[in-house]
Scaffold this active site. Structure first.
Site, PDB file in Angstrom:
ATOM      1  N   VAL A 109       0.831  -1.673  -0.246  1.00 61.10           N
ATOM      2  CA  VAL A 109      -0.146  -0.077  -0.051  1.00 61.10           C
ATOM      3  C   VAL A 109       1.190   1.183   0.335  1.00 61.10           C
ATOM      4  CG1 VAL A 109      -2.006   0.979   1.050  1.00 61.10           C
ATOM      5  CG2 VAL A 109      -1.364  -1.095   1.207  1.00 61.10           C
ATOM      6  N   CYS A 110       0.559   2.218  -1.019  1.00 60.98           N
ATOM      7  CA  CYS A 110       1.176   3.406  -0.378  1.00 60.98           C
ATOM      8  C   CYS A 110       2.839   3.402  -1.343  1.00 60.98           C
ATOM      9  CB  CYS A 110       1.015   3.977   0.256  1.00 60.98           C
ATOM     10  SG  CYS A 110       0.970   5.481   0.483  1.00 60.98           S
ATOM     11  N   THR A 111       3.721   3.963  -0.011  1.00 64.23           N
ATOM     12  CA  THR A 111       4.893   4.122   0.321  1.00 64.23           C
ATOM     13  C   THR A 111       5.553   3.063   0.710  1.00 64.23           C
ATOM     14  OG1 THR A 111       4.886   5.181   2.077  1.00 64.23           O
ATOM     15  CG2 THR A 111       5.660   6.507  -0.120  1.00 64.23           C
TER      16      THR A 111
END
Length: 324
Positions: A109-111
């Protein structure tokens, strides 16, 4: 009864929303769906330590990243402000690599994608991450194909998603893949969320992406575009609205928005059309007329070019009410 063991990896300054979105969604699937293969979620941190969060809260560690062993159904690595430190930590990277190899499916998820990349798990894959960090990920890992546009990307047994709340989109996609669309719909209703945005829907939108331009003239033109999508919005016409030359207007748009007036108009029309296609029962010719595409075929070509699907398919992937 077989269980699907899902490992969620956290670390200092990870984002709580991303962790909770995944664990809550999967837990809700168990609670209301009673699937034959329920999820069992394990939250792991280095040393099973309590981790600090960017908000000042703390989250108790569950299992130790170093000691948990597979096989696993899915490994999910959360993102957060601490992702760079985590990606530079040899212990975290080594054990993420290890548990990924013991898992059927790997996700970020995300970074969190930065940690997977540091472990060499994204090499040769097309992935996404939060739009703000996409350039950084691409620069640090040129062997990875980074696409900052989509909400999530599935590439084989690897799934990467965009920023923060896209963890919900990722979770709905995993539930649908594992247990079918009906359970995914029930979970979405229970959580009061938008069922499932298509993965290729843009992260950034004219409705949320950027603050109003600082330049008064550009802001006036942008407001005009939003209110007159069906009108002549050529650069020449917009320059006349602004009372400047087309060349000067283009320079201002590039300086303020990083795109030409024509590019801004095309993107705005397309995103407005996407909202009408998804949220109303208007016919495609009517959507095209409202948004300045001229014809349903021109609208279809624009959708295929931007989203890879026709407007009718885009509408079918959205399961919310359409007031008309």
């Amino acid at each position: 009864m077989n269980e699907r063991l899902v490992v969620v990896v956290g670390y200092d300054d990870a984002e709580l929303i991303e962790i909770a979105a995944v664990t809550t969604s999967l837990g809700m699937a168990n609670k209301i769906g009673s699937p034959r293969e329920p999820y069992r979620t394990a939250f792991v941190t280095p040393g099973a330590r309590q981790i600090t969060l960017p908000t000042g809260l703390a989250l108790a560690g569950g299992d130790a990243l170093e000691r948990i062993t597979g096989p696993f159904d899915t490994v999910v690595v959360a993102g957060g402000w601490g992702h760079r430190r985590a990606a530079d930590d040899p212990l975290i990277v080594a054990h993420v690599r290890r548990i990924a190899r013991e898992s059927r499916r790997v996700a970020s998820v995300c970074t969190g994608a930065a940690i997977l990349a540091a472990a060499g798990l994204l090499d040769g894959h097309r992935v996404t991450t939060h739009w703000r960090w996409a350039g950084d990920l691409a620069a640090r890992h040129p062997e990875v194909s980074v696409d900052p546009g989509p909400i999530y990307i599935r590439d084989g047994d690897l799934v990467t998603s965009a920023g923060v709340t896209s963890a919900l989109d990722l979770s709905m996609a995993l539930i649908q893949e594992d247990h079918g669309p009906e359970l995914a719909r029930r979970v979405a209703r229970e959580l009061v969320i938008y069922l499932q945005r298509p993965g290729n829907q843009a992260q950034m939108s004219m409705f949320t992406a950027a603050p109003p331009p600082g330049n008064d003239l550009v802001r006036r033109v942008v407001d005009h575009v939003g209110c007159h999508l069906g009108d002549d919005l050529s650069t020449t016409a917009l320059a006349a609205v602004a009372g400047v030359s087309a060349r000067h207007l283009t320079r201002l748009f590039l300086a303020e928005l990083g795109q030409t007036p024509g590019q801004y108009v095309r993107r705005t029309r397309l995103e407005a059309a996407a909202h009408l296609v998804a949220g109303t029962s208007l016919t495609m010719p009517a959507v095209a007329a409202r948004c300045g595409f001229g014809s349903a075929e021109t609208l279809r070509q624009a959708f295929v070019g931007a989203y890879g699907v026709a407007p009718s398919h885009y509408r079918n992937t959205h399961a919310h009410s359409r007031p008309g």
